[in-house]
Scaffold this active site. Structure first.
Site, PDB file in Angstrom:
ATOM      1  CE  LYS A   1      -4.162  -1.928   0.906  1.00 51.12           C
ATOM      2  NZ  LYS A   1      -4.610  -2.079   2.286  1.00 51.12           N
TER       3      LYS A   1
ATOM      4  CG  HIS B   1      -0.833   7.907   2.184  1.00 49.87           C
ATOM      5  ND1 HIS B   1      -1.140   8.751   3.203  1.00 49.87           N
ATOM      6  CD2 HIS B   1      -1.404   6.714   2.477  1.00 49.87           C
ATOM      7  CE1 HIS B   1      -1.884   8.112   4.078  1.00 49.87           C
ATOM      8  NE2 HIS B   1      -2.058   6.873   3.663  1.00 49.87           N
TER       9      HIS B   1
ATOM     10  CG  HIS C   1       1.822   6.054   5.973  1.00 54.81           C
ATOM     11  ND1 HIS C   1       1.227   5.583   4.839  1.00 54.81           N
ATOM     12  CD2 HIS C   1       1.431   5.236   6.975  1.00 54.81           C
ATOM     13  CE1 HIS C   1       0.507   4.515   5.133  1.00 54.81           C
ATOM     14  NE2 HIS C   1       0.609   4.287   6.421  1.00 54.81           N
TER      15      HIS C   1
HETATM   16  N1  ARG Z   1      -0.395  -0.241   9.751  1.00 55.12           N
HETATM   17  C1  ARG Z   1      -1.338   0.551  10.474  1.00 55.12           C
HETATM   18  C2  ARG Z   1      -1.954   1.608   9.541  1.00 55.12           C
HETATM   19  O1  ARG Z   1      -1.352   2.002   8.555  1.00 55.12           O
HETATM   20  C3  ARG Z   1      -0.732   1.268  11.628  1.00 55.12           C
HETATM   21  C4  ARG Z   1      -0.201   0.361  12.708  1.00 55.12           C
HETATM   22  C5  ARG Z   1      -0.004   1.082  13.990  1.00 55.12           C
HETATM   23  N2  ARG Z   1       0.531   0.274  15.031  1.00 55.12           N
HETATM   24  C6  ARG Z   1      -0.148  -0.652  15.719  1.00 55.12           C
HETATM   25  N3  ARG Z   1       0.490  -1.334  16.602  1.00 55.12           N
HETATM   26  N4  ARG Z   1      -1.429  -0.852  15.539  1.00 55.12           N
HETATM   27  O2  ARG Z   1      -3.060   2.037   9.808  1.00 55.12           O
END
Ligand code: ARG
Length: 573
Positions: free
Chosen positions: A126, A129, A132
């Protein structure tokens, strides 16, 4: 850092025996208006004990406080006691401490304590972007801040590398994929397969069955699915790492969601044993209605695992592995409810450390219409933004320095262009949504990264011109004659340098790097004012040494601040 507040509290305490020294210290304010002194104590609170009007108390305290060396004057103004420092006495210890860059702002409060910071955490295949970037730069800045305060910090990139979407991705690849396409532009290509999958699955529902089967095979370790999934991850990481390199950001661990999937059965069992897991339409949930929250989803009706279950396993793993003092999640504010649920489930499981799990949320970035397309479906990639920033910065620098070589311009453009984007993310208060605007980000005269970096380069240029002998004199603190730093502009700058350690502490307590960006801008402005108001490299040796000493202190303070934000401090610009 010399602690003027502490000394004032000490001097005042005997006059206000009803309060402890620390309580008095907490009352001390730094007036906005320099004319109201360097410090002020409002007396409203004291009026309660004394049965006296606050302005009478202010007068009484001002009259009787015994002057410390560094206090020039104590003046009652209405309900306040205002303290004016003796500028010369106050300046010396501040400059002396800022001379020592290595230790400036450093503390030992975190010694022996570990903080885990979960940040960046993009999803495989993904786009990384523009949204992030906030998690990435805020998390990195918090790492730098806590590191300076003596904590042992573990930077954890919780990659989104698991979940049913990988079944879809595998199915899509099998239908339309090509190795060459993926290798050329991994994320854009994989994403296009994924979007196509969704489009075609509407007409052709068998695709969903294929995807489900593929994910099932992946979960059961079937070779072909595992190979594809690993390859998607590897390809995506290549792209992410390119961005991390540009930003100058590193991680200690890249333990993604997949790593925790093995640990889930134990946690699910634990939830059952503790009587927390309930069945609801075939799914496993933890009911949180008592706490006014929707249920936490633990297992789906088809038995597959969920984001939350992996996070429960992650938190327990982190506690067992690092025995953290704090476990910090830097994740967008859209997930605020989710993290409240997670914390509550951990608490219900009986983990008293649940309260040490902290969600540090941030608002969303949107793009100004016209500068970049925000049209539906077109994602803006961070890498493109950074490249564009470098390109635009290069043009500005070239215009300002017609004589510079292409190499020099390119080098500076990288530092300043990337820094500009990072500074912009950090200077907008964390929780605020904001609109990304190129004119604002790259304004060399505005409240921006380039402005602060430019001021650092200006200090460096003054120091180069000062010559070695003057620098040596400037570092000889005992001999420095502070009377040359008495002016309002010099003293205004000294006050700001003095504020660094306390401000860094405050930024840590509030998980808020924008507190550092604010001080950094103020300090850069104060240095530029000093630079314009006064002649620094004068002939008189004593005066020259004092002013160069202040330049070194300012340069170190600015460099410290830039470093805490993850920005480079350029020698020239
Ligand atoms: N990958 C997730 C996202 O892009 C964020 C993860 C954040 N960390 C966690 N431990 N949930 O939404």
């Amino acid at each position: 850092m010399v602690d003027f507040k502490e000394s004032i509290a000490e001097a005042v305490q005997p006059l206000v025996p009803e309060l402890s020294k620390d309580e008095i210290r907490d009352l001390i304010e730094i007036p906005q208006d320099e004319k109201m002194g360097d410090y002020a104590i409002p007396c409203f609170k004291l009026a309660k004990f004394r049965h006296m009007a606050p302005d009478k108390i202010a007068k009484d305290v001002a009259e009787h406080v015994s002057g410390e060396d560094f206090i020039r004057e104590v003046r009652p103004v209405r309900a306040y006691v205002n303290f004016f420092l003796n500028r010369e006495e106050a300046a010396r210890p501040v400059i002396a401490e800022a001379m020592d860059y290595e230790n400036f702002g450093r503390s030992m409060e975190g010694n022996g304590k570990t903080i885990v910071i979960d940040f960046s955490s993009p999803n495989i295949a993904k786009p990384f972007h523009i949204g992030h970037i906030r998690s990435t730069v805020i998390g990195n800045s918090l790492y730098k801040i806590f590191d300076l305060l003596g904590y042992n910090v573990v930077r954890s990139n919780h990659l989104g590398d698991y979940g049913t979407q990988f079944g879809k991705m595998i199915a899509a690849y099998r239908h339309w994929g090509s190795v060459e396409e993926v290798e050329k532009e991994p994320i854009k290509t994989l994403l296009s397969y994924y979007t196509r999958f969704h489009r075609e699955a509407e007409e052709n529902p068998e695709l969903n069955e294929e995807a489900r089967q593929a994910f099932n095979n992946l979960e059961h370790g079937k070779e072909e699915e595992v190979r594809l999934w690993k390859w998607f991850t590897e390809m995506s990481m290549k792209e992410f790492n390119r961005v991390y390199d540009m930003l100058g950001i590193d991680f200690d661990v890249y333990d993604g969601e997949s790593m925790y999937s093995d640990m889930m059965p134990a946690r699910i069992q634990e939830l059952k044993d503790k009587g927390l897991l309930q069945e609801s339409n075939g799914a496993g949930i933890v009911d949180l209605s008592e706490y006014d929250m929707p249920p936490a989803l633990i297992t789906k009706s088809d038995g597959t695992s969920l984001y939350c279950t992996r996070d429960i396993a992650t938190a327990v793993y982190r506690k067992e592995t690092y025995d953290f003092y704090k476990n910090i999640y830097v994740v967008a504010s859209q997930q605020t409810l989710y993290f409240r649920q997670l914390k509550k489930v951990l608490e219900l499981m009986g983990y008293d450390w649940a309260e040490d799990c902290v969600h540090v949320p941030f608002g969303m970035v949107s793009l100004e219409e016209g500068t970049m397309s925000t049209r539906k479906g077109r994602v803006v990639f961070l890498e493109d933004v950074l490249n564009k920033a470098i390109e635009k910065t290069g043009e500005i620098i070239r215009e300002k320095n017609p004589a510079a070589s292409d190499e020099q311009v390119q080098e500076a453009a990288k530092i300043v262009g990337v820094g500009a984007v990072m500074f912009n993310e950090l200077s907008n208060g964390r929780i605020k949504d904001y609109v990304f605007s190129w004119d604002h980000v790259l304004n060399f005269d505005g409240e921006t990264g380039p402005y602060v970096q430019y001021t650092h380069a200006r200090c460096m240029s003054v120091l180069r011109n000062a010559g070695e002998e003057t620098i040596a004199d400037a570092k000889d603190m005992e001999k420095l004659n502070m009377k040359y730093l008495n002016s309002d502009s010099a003293y205004g700058l000294i006050r700001l340098i003095h504020a660094f350690p306390g401000t860094i502490q405050d930024a840590a307590d509030k998980y808020e790097p924008s507190i550092v960006t604010r001080l950094l801008i103020d300090t850069a402005q104060a240095y530029n004012k000093f630079y314009h108001d006064e002649h620094i490299l004068v002939d008189d040796k004593e005066e020259r040494a004092a002013k160069v000493a202040l330049t070194i202190a300012a340069k170190n303070a600015i460099r410290r601040g830039l470093d805490l934000l993850g920005l480079k401090a350029p020698e020239r610009m």
